[in-house]
Design a protein around this motif. Structure first.
Motif, PDB file in Angstrom:
ATOM      1  N   ALA A  59       0.814  -1.221   0.000  1.00 34.92           N
ATOM      2  CA  ALA A  59       0.000   0.000   0.000  1.00 34.92           C
ATOM      3  C   ALA A  59       0.844   1.266   0.000  1.00 34.92           C
ATOM      4  CB  ALA A  59      -0.923   0.010   1.218  1.00 34.92           C
ATOM      5  N   ALA A  60       2.166   1.110   0.039  1.00 31.37           N
ATOM      6  CA  ALA A  60       3.102   2.239  -0.001  1.00 31.37           C
ATOM      7  C   ALA A  60       2.769   3.285   1.050  1.00 31.37           C
ATOM      8  CB  ALA A  60       3.127   2.862  -1.396  1.00 31.37           C
ATOM      9  N   ALA A 134     -11.910  10.008   3.519  1.00 26.83           N
ATOM     10  CA  ALA A 134     -11.328  10.184   4.855  1.00 26.83           C
ATOM     11  C   ALA A 134      -9.923   9.610   4.990  1.00 26.83           C
ATOM     12  CB  ALA A 134     -12.237   9.553   5.903  1.00 26.83           C
ATOM     13  N   TYR A 135      -9.546   8.672   4.113  1.00 28.75           N
ATOM     14  CA  TYR A 135      -8.291   7.951   4.307  1.00 28.75           C
ATOM     15  C   TYR A 135      -7.439   7.963   3.043  1.00 28.75           C
ATOM     16  CZ  TYR A 135     -10.577   6.241   8.510  1.00 28.75           C
ATOM     17  OH  TYR A 135     -11.227   6.177   9.714  1.00 28.75           O
ATOM     18  N   LEU A 161     -11.723   6.217   0.554  1.00 25.01           N
ATOM     19  CA  LEU A 161     -10.411   6.618   0.071  1.00 25.01           C
ATOM     20  C   LEU A 161     -10.484   7.997  -0.582  1.00 25.01           C
ATOM     21  CD1 LEU A 161      -8.863   3.447  -1.619  1.00 25.01           C
ATOM     22  CD2 LEU A 161      -7.960   4.676   0.361  1.00 25.01           C
ATOM     23  N   ARG A 162      -9.497   8.793  -0.310  1.00 28.97           N
ATOM     24  CA  ARG A 162      -9.420  10.069  -1.007  1.00 28.97           C
ATOM     25  C   ARG A 162      -8.855   9.834  -2.402  1.00 28.97           C
ATOM     26  NH1 ARG A 162      -4.685  11.753  -2.161  1.00 28.97           N
ATOM     27  NH2 ARG A 162      -2.806  11.654  -0.930  1.00 28.97           N
ATOM     28  N   PRO A 163      -9.044  10.773  -3.353  1.00 23.12           N
ATOM     29  CA  PRO A 163      -8.453  10.619  -4.679  1.00 23.12           C
ATOM     30  C   PRO A 163      -6.943  10.389  -4.571  1.00 23.12           C
ATOM     31  CG  PRO A 163     -10.058  12.370  -4.704  1.00 23.12           C
ATOM     32  CD  PRO A 163      -9.916  11.965  -3.267  1.00 23.12           C
ATOM     33  N   GLY A 164      -6.473   9.388  -5.271  1.00 20.90           N
ATOM     34  CA  GLY A 164      -5.066   9.015  -5.186  1.00 20.90           C
ATOM     35  C   GLY A 164      -4.757   8.033  -4.073  1.00 20.90           C
ATOM     36  N   GLY A 165      -5.748   7.696  -3.261  1.00 18.25           N
ATOM     37  CA  GLY A 165      -5.547   6.769  -2.155  1.00 18.25           C
ATOM     38  C   GLY A 165      -5.358   5.339  -2.637  1.00 18.25           C
ATOM     39  N   VAL A 264      -6.039   1.455  -6.642  1.00 20.78           N
ATOM     40  CA  VAL A 264      -5.854   2.884  -6.406  1.00 20.78           C
ATOM     41  C   VAL A 264      -7.140   3.604  -6.777  1.00 20.78           C
ATOM     42  CG1 VAL A 264      -4.561   4.942  -7.123  1.00 20.78           C
ATOM     43  CG2 VAL A 264      -3.380   2.746  -6.887  1.00 20.78           C
ATOM     44  N   ARG A 265      -7.482   4.620  -5.988  1.00 21.69           N
ATOM     45  CA  ARG A 265      -8.604   5.483  -6.400  1.00 21.69           C
ATOM     46  C   ARG A 265      -8.068   6.579  -7.299  1.00 21.69           C
ATOM     47  NH1 ARG A 265     -12.681   9.503  -2.994  1.00 21.69           N
ATOM     48  NH2 ARG A 265     -13.621  10.366  -4.886  1.00 21.69           N
TER      49      ARG A 265
END
Length: 267
Positions: A59-60, A134-135, A161-165, A264-265
């Protein structure tokens, strides 16, 4: 919460069982397994820690991240993530109130010293009690085999998940969608026979992530790092052919494997 999950993780602390040395309650990620001897307790503990490290690396996780673990159990993985990866915050989510209480009881110092960085909350994988976006990271370690609805879990993961999460999930699944797989596993393994573990193909989770709008969905089989070491560890207590050791048998027969699924989102 399904009754079999309530009973398995309820009155008795599963993490106190000798097979789960260290209290992580997972099969472990074994760097090396010597067939000549069963691994010792320290090797067993390290294997469980390494499974978390494998997922957190997949998940980096970065220092600025807000991390959610779905199915946190006793919270050992949350503590490891916080102490070794240093994210901004870690939230452990579990459906079982007794597991959450055990998690709080196990980590009073961390909760006291880092009240803004570590918390444990009750909720289901299919209905995460959180705002949208939120995450930065959602992880789940050997819990998805219990989730009754992978589609709802994937949709909730995409929502929180936020964008790029990023998300990384590791668990065991059937290798394909052959209709015989649930029956084959129920014959071999008690946890599939009693419904604790649900027989679904890994593609069900990968496809659910894609349908929920997540991108870069990847499936990595890691059974070679799980099943042989787990079976050697079990050999301290069980003979070949007894049901706990049939996990390796199911793997060798090409029915079941252990996977890491990442996604990934999109931004």
């Amino acid at each position: 919460m399904r009754s079999v999950v309530r009973e398995t993780y309820g009155p008795d602390d599963l993490g106190a069982e000798p097979i789960f040395g260290g209290g992580f309650i997972n099969f472990g990620y074994w760097r090396a397994a010597d067939p000549a001897r069963p691994p010792g307790e320290q090797e067993r503990i390290r294997s469980q820690q390494d499974l978390y490290r494998h997922v957190l690396d997949a998940a980096a996780v970065r220092a600025s991240d807000r991390v959610l673990e779905v199915g946190c159990g006793l919270g050992r993985g949350c503590a490891l993530a916080l102490e070794e990866y240093g994210p901004a915050s870690v939230t452990g989510l579990d459906v079982h109130p007794q597991q959450l209480q055990r998690a709080r009881d196990l980590h009073p110092d961390l909760l006291r010293r880092m009240p803004d960085r570590l918390r444990f909350v009750r909720g289901a994988a299919e209905q995460i009690p959180s705002d949208d976006d939120a995450y930065d990271v959602v992880v789940s370690v050997e819990a998805a085999q219990h989730f009754p609805d992978l589609t709802a879990f994937a949709e909730e993961t995409a929502r929180v998940l936020r964008p790029g999460g990023r998300t990384a999930v590791t668990s065991f699944f059937t290798v394909d969608d052959e209709p015989t797989r649930p029956g084959e596993l129920a014959e071999l393994l008690e946890t599939f026979a009693n419904g604790l573990d649900l027989a679904r193909p890994v593609a069900a989770l990968a496809d659910a992530f894609s349908a929920a709008g997540l991108t870069q969905v990847r499936v990595e089989p890691i059974g070679a790092h799980v099943w042989p070491g787990w079976d050697l560890w079990l050999s301290r207590w069980w003979d070949p052919g007894t049901w706990p050791r049939n996990f390796l048998r199911a793997y060798e027969r090409g029915i079941l494997d252990y996977y890491t699924v990442t996604a990934v989102r999109a931004r």
